[in-house]
Design an enzyme around this catalytic site. Structure first.
Site, PDB file in Angstrom:
ATOM      1  N   LYS A 125       0.813  -1.210   0.000  1.00 44.21           N
ATOM      2  CA  LYS A 125       0.000   0.000   0.000  1.00 44.21           C
ATOM      3  C   LYS A 125       0.852   1.270   0.000  1.00 44.21           C
ATOM      4  CE  LYS A 125      -0.583   0.037   5.045  1.00 44.21           C
ATOM      5  NZ  LYS A 125       0.247   1.235   5.273  1.00 44.21           N
ATOM      6  N   ASP A 126       2.138   1.155   0.383  1.00 38.91           N
ATOM      7  CA  ASP A 126       3.028   2.312   0.418  1.00 38.91           C
ATOM      8  C   ASP A 126       3.768   2.541  -0.891  1.00 38.91           C
ATOM      9  OD1 ASP A 126       2.416   2.766   3.117  1.00 38.91           O
ATOM     10  OD2 ASP A 126       4.036   1.458   3.811  1.00 38.91           O
ATOM     11  N   ARG A 158      -8.244   8.250   3.527  1.00 36.57           N
ATOM     12  CA  ARG A 158      -9.216   7.230   3.141  1.00 36.57           C
ATOM     13  C   ARG A 158     -10.109   6.862   4.332  1.00 36.57           C
ATOM     14  NH1 ARG A 158      -9.286   1.913   4.303  1.00 36.57           N
ATOM     15  NH2 ARG A 158      -7.243   2.143   5.284  1.00 36.57           N
ATOM     16  N   ARG A 159      -9.499   6.623   5.490  1.00 35.14           N
ATOM     17  CA  ARG A 159     -10.294   6.267   6.671  1.00 35.14           C
ATOM     18  C   ARG A 159     -11.154   7.440   7.126  1.00 35.14           C
ATOM     19  NH1 ARG A 159      -5.139   3.683   8.915  1.00 35.14           N
ATOM     20  NH2 ARG A 159      -5.317   1.481   8.342  1.00 35.14           N
ATOM     21  N   ARG A 215       0.087   9.895  14.177  1.00 34.04           N
ATOM     22  CA  ARG A 215       1.334   9.480  13.524  1.00 34.04           C
ATOM     23  C   ARG A 215       2.167   8.657  14.483  1.00 34.04           C
ATOM     24  NH1 ARG A 215       3.818  11.750   9.518  1.00 34.04           N
ATOM     25  NH2 ARG A 215       4.756   9.675   9.513  1.00 34.04           N
ATOM     26  N   GLY A 216       3.243   8.080  13.953  1.00 34.68           N
ATOM     27  CA  GLY A 216       4.136   7.252  14.746  1.00 34.68           C
ATOM     28  C   GLY A 216       4.015   5.789  14.366  1.00 34.68           C
ATOM     29  N   ARG A 241       1.382   4.630  18.438  1.00 37.94           N
ATOM     30  CA  ARG A 241      -0.042   4.910  18.283  1.00 37.94           C
ATOM     31  C   ARG A 241      -0.855   4.242  19.390  1.00 37.94           C
ATOM     32  NH1 ARG A 241      -1.071   5.014  11.709  1.00 37.94           N
ATOM     33  NH2 ARG A 241       0.946   5.907  11.182  1.00 37.94           N
ATOM     34  N   CYS A 271      -0.334   8.164  -2.635  1.00 39.38           N
ATOM     35  CA  CYS A 271      -0.579   7.229  -1.537  1.00 39.38           C
ATOM     36  C   CYS A 271      -1.411   7.848  -0.420  1.00 39.38           C
ATOM     37  CB  CYS A 271       0.752   6.748  -0.956  1.00 39.38           C
ATOM     38  SG  CYS A 271       1.723   5.735  -2.095  1.00 39.38           S
TER      39      CYS A 271
END
Length: 319
Positions: A81-82, A129-130, A147-148, A153, A242
């Protein structure tokens, strides 16, 4: 070829993935010496703002690709996905591992499920997207940047910075971290459509090396490679990066391939959805057809407008 150098990000999840690939290769080439080259990517270094605000592509892949192009590594393991749809000259994306569970998962120390979240609850995710899909269903929620690495997280969640967070299920499962959170709920794919390539690994190699291609081929899953091609064709055709608010997912059932996509604003408004199906024998250009159909419905204009408003509340104001 006596030695293989695999380059990988240095995060816990990326290392799990790299060791998995190493072990799979070892099953077929037991005498091959395999070394890992750990790299800290740009995306791992920038933790103070959403990647969607930085611009560019390949935040988690460029440094690994640079090592291969410089001759320091032979093969890179990526979370698919990245991986941007553009692959640099001199490199090839040649194998896709078998797709695992693509679900996103709701996590909370306070609430048992997404439905139990009260109005105004704070949900953590950086994914546009989420954000788009969550707010299209629950516009009352406050969605804040998260982030992280995975452990960071989860710590922010346990520290009470968020009422809930949403992450990819497979990463947590691979690191055996779901048990540490009191409440978890896998979200149905019909509710939270995945991004291109979620839950597969992309194997990228240096071009024009038949032995490397042979080695990488033992990692490939044909169905997952097909799904990835269709999804990546779609993303490439509409020009989404992305970090864009784009969900796209290809599946197969009874030899019929279906690809569906959703784009919109990251605040859950102006949603455009579409899907197409074809037999496996006739599906090669299905991703491009879906993109063209959505472009005719205004997808390009919608993405451009969406980019202008995404994370607007966190953008620095011009003085």
């Amino acid at each position: 070829m006596d030695k293989l150098v695999i380059t990988t990000r240095a995060s816990a999840l990326a290392l799990w993935q790299a060791y998995f690939v190493r072990d799979e290769i070892k099953k077929h080439y037991p005498s091959l010496e395999i070394e890992l080259l750990e790299i800290t990517s740009k995306g791992d270094k920038i933790l103070d703002r959403p990647l969607a605000l930085i611009g560019g592509k390949g935040h988690f892949t460029k440094e690994l690709e640079d090592e291969m192009l410089a001759g320091n590594a032979d093969l890179a393991v990526h979370s698919l996905k990245d991986v941007p749809s553009y692959i640099p000259d001199g490199l090839e994306l040649v194998a896709i591992t078998k797709r695992a569970d693509q679900s996103d998962v709701f996590l909370s120390h306070k609430y048992k499920s997404l439905d139990e979240l009260p109005m105004g609850a704070v949900v953590g995710t950086t994914s546009l997207r989420r954000r788009m899909q969550l707010l299209s269903i629950r516009p009352d929620l406050q969605v804040k940047d998260l982030r992280g690495n995975v452990n960071t997280r989860l710590r922010k969640l346990s520290d009470g910075e968020y009422d809930a967070i949403i992450l990819a299920y497979i990463g947590l499962a691979r690191l055996d971290l779901i048990k540490d959170v009191p409440y978890s709920q896998k979200l149905p794919l019909e509710f939270m459509i995945p991004p291109m390539g979620q839950a597969s690994l992309g194997i990228e190699i240096v071009s024009n090396n038949p032995k490397l291609r042979e080695i990488a081929s033992v990692l490939n899953d044909n169905d997952s490679f097909l799904f990835a091609k269709l999804e990546r064709d779609f993303v490439s055709k509409i020009g989404a990066g992305c970090s864009a608010p784009v969900a796209v997912n290809a599946t197969i059932e009874n030899d019929e391939v279906t690809i569906r996509a959703m784009i919109g604003f990251s605040d859950g408004t102006n949603i455009l959805k579409h899907s197409l199906s074809a037999s496996r024998q006739d599906c090669d250009d299905l991703g491009i057809k879906l993109a063209n159909d959505m472009i005719s419905q205004g997808a390009l204009e919608l993405l451009k407008a969406s980019e202008a408003v995404s994370f607007k509340e966190t953008r620095p104001q011009r003085l």
